[in-house]
Scaffold this motif. Structure first.
Motif, mmCIF file in Angstrom:
data_model
loop_
_atom_site.group_PDB
_atom_site.id
_atom_site.type_symbol
_atom_site.label_atom_id
_atom_site.label_comp_id
_atom_site.label_asym_id
_atom_site.label_seq_id
_atom_site.Cartn_x
_atom_site.Cartn_y
_atom_site.Cartn_z
ATOM 1 N N UNK A 65 -5.077 6.077 7.660
ATOM 2 C CA UNK A 65 -4.919 5.253 6.463
ATOM 3 C C UNK A 65 -6.100 4.309 6.297
ATOM 4 N N UNK A 66 -6.590 3.807 7.412
ATOM 5 C CA UNK A 66 -7.712 2.868 7.369
ATOM 6 C C UNK A 66 -8.872 3.427 8.180
ATOM 7 N N UNK A 67 -10.063 2.830 8.002
ATOM 8 C CA UNK A 67 -11.251 3.320 8.684
ATOM 9 C C UNK A 67 -11.132 3.216 10.196
ATOM 10 N N UNK A 98 -2.901 7.042 19.168
ATOM 11 C CA UNK A 98 -2.524 8.415 18.823
ATOM 12 C C UNK A 98 -3.328 8.930 17.629
ATOM 13 N N UNK A 99 -3.727 8.018 16.735
ATOM 14 C CA UNK A 99 -4.539 8.426 15.589
ATOM 15 C C UNK A 99 -5.890 8.952 16.063
ATOM 16 N N UNK A 155 -1.807 6.241 -4.695
ATOM 17 C CA UNK A 155 -1.795 4.783 -4.711
ATOM 18 C C UNK A 155 -3.055 4.236 -4.046
ATOM 19 N N UNK A 156 -3.374 2.979 -4.355
ATOM 20 C CA UNK A 156 -4.613 2.374 -3.860
ATOM 21 C C UNK A 156 -4.682 2.337 -2.332
ATOM 22 N N UNK A 157 -3.549 2.163 -1.670
ATOM 23 C CA UNK A 157 -3.531 2.025 -0.214
ATOM 24 C C UNK A 157 -3.628 3.366 0.498
ATOM 25 N N UNK A 158 -3.532 4.460 -0.242
ATOM 26 C CA UNK A 158 -3.370 5.777 0.354
ATOM 27 C C UNK A 158 -4.707 6.382 0.773
ATOM 28 N N UNK A 159 -4.623 7.503 1.506
ATOM 29 C CA UNK A 159 -5.824 8.197 1.958
ATOM 30 C C UNK A 159 -5.603 9.709 1.902
ATOM 31 N N UNK A 160 -5.158 10.168 0.758
ATOM 32 C CA UNK A 160 -4.938 11.612 0.584
ATOM 33 C C UNK A 160 -6.279 12.337 0.472
#
Length: 365
Positions: free
Chosen positions: A69-71, A80-81, A20-25
């Protein structure tokens, strides 16, 4: 083996183009040329998971959910990210995520849920459009089979459970090469008429470069004539959710018990029972509320998913039973799915399942 070999195989089964567009696989941390001997598989990538990978000597973590997920603009360890990414880099551990692209393929996350619930005759609940294209090319008759085989080998011509699909028609092509040409047939400076086969075949848009390379290598002409068309057809093998049927219908209460037992759900939040027996079941791992209309249209008696909000339960409107089993619970068997996928392909590669329950939701019972 090289990390790139492992990730390329995973992406051949669940292409990144299907996320999906929102994803970051994909590869989030690490060098594709890195040598890896062991992989740790988990649903989430947390600090505890990185610590587990360090302790077990794993060079790569393969998680379902992406840690990023985001930059990220700063790496101060404040979140935690940031701490997960910092620790992974410090210990030279790669992080790879295979998320909605694995959700959206026929043999992915939702197929695992269907298998766990023992559903039969399963299909994609909401097939995606805009993923298919058509290639048309023109080939001398004696080379048509050679070109067709090359296109099929590159991944074209698959429609549902059918492969090597194409349409072929005979016609006459004309061309006139200038003095700098070396045509396969004909003479430069003279218009040539050639009996040709028009070959048409469909293909997934994400393999276009590979397909064109195969076409150019197999086609005998110096200048290959071809056309590419965008299709609005749905790809029945790619999309959101799945729907299947029970071998034997049962009461709603009986099926809720089956869900609780088979999916190892501590709690099931569900809408009012309709009083009908259950035969057809729709499923979606994770947050599947966006598929409710599809489930109703497909005639599902129960929709098994997660992350439903209070007011969204009203949308069932007595047409089916929504069974919210929890996000982690709906996707927890994905780690076994990934384990089996990798072990089947790379039998001598060490794959470990995490021993950590990463579910952030706890239940006080």
């Amino acid at each position: 083996m090289k990390l790139s070999l492992l990730t390329a195989y995973l992406e051949s089964l669940a292409p990144l183009a299907y996320q999906e567009d929102y994803d970051n696989s994909g590869l989030i941390v690490g060098n594709p040329d890195k040598d890896v001997q062991q992989a740790l598989i988990s649903l989430d990538c947390t600090e505890a998971i990185v610590d587990e990978a360090i302790a077990k000597g794993c060079q790569v973590i393969i998680s379902h959910h992406p840690i990023v997920f985001r930059g990220l603009k700063k790496f101060t360890g404040k979140t935690y990210v940031e701490r997960v990414v910092e620790k992974a880099i410090k210990h030279d551990i790669a992080i790879y995520a295979i998320h909605t692209n694995l959700d959206n393929v026929m043999d992915g996350v939702n197929a695992k849920i269907c298998e766990t619930l023992e559903l039969k005759n399963c299909r994609i609940l909401a097939p995606k459009s805009g993923l298919l294209k058509k290639l048309v090319t023109y080939v001398p008759g004696e080379k048509a089979e050679q070109v067709r085989n090359a296109l099929f080998h590159a991944g074209a011509g698959n429609i549902g459970n059918y492969s090597e699909c194409s349409f072929n028609a005979e016609g006459i092509g004309t061309f006139n090469g200038d003095e700098d040409t070396n045509p396969y047939v004909g003479v430069p400076g003279t218009r040539h008429h050639e009996s040709e086969i028009r070959i048409e075949t469909v293909y997934p848009a994400n393999i276009e470069s590979k397909l064109l390379m195969a076409l150019f290598l197999a086609h005998p002409y110096e200048e290959v004539a071809y056309d590419l068309y965008n299709l609005t057809n749905q790809n029945q093998q790619v999309g959101s959710g799945m729907i299947g049927e029970l071998e034997d219908e049962m009461s709603e209460e009986e099926f809720l018990f089956v869900i609780k037992q088979n999916m190892q759900a501590r709690v099931i939040r569900h809408t009012a029972l309709t009083g009908k027996n259950v035969k057809r079941v729709a499923v979606c791992g994770g947050a599947g509320g966006f598929l409710l209309k599809h489930a109703i249209t497909a005639g599902a008696d129960v929709f098994v998913t997660a992350d439903y909000k209070y007011h969204e339960f009203f949308d069932a409107d007595g047409k089916l039973v929504i069974a919210d089993i929890g996000h982690f619970e709906s996707e927890q068997f994905t780690v076994q799915l990934l384990y089996d996928i990798i072990q089947k392909k790379f039998a001598n590669f060490a794959v470990r399942l995490t021993e950590i329950n990463t579910n952030p939701v706890k239940y006080f019972i």
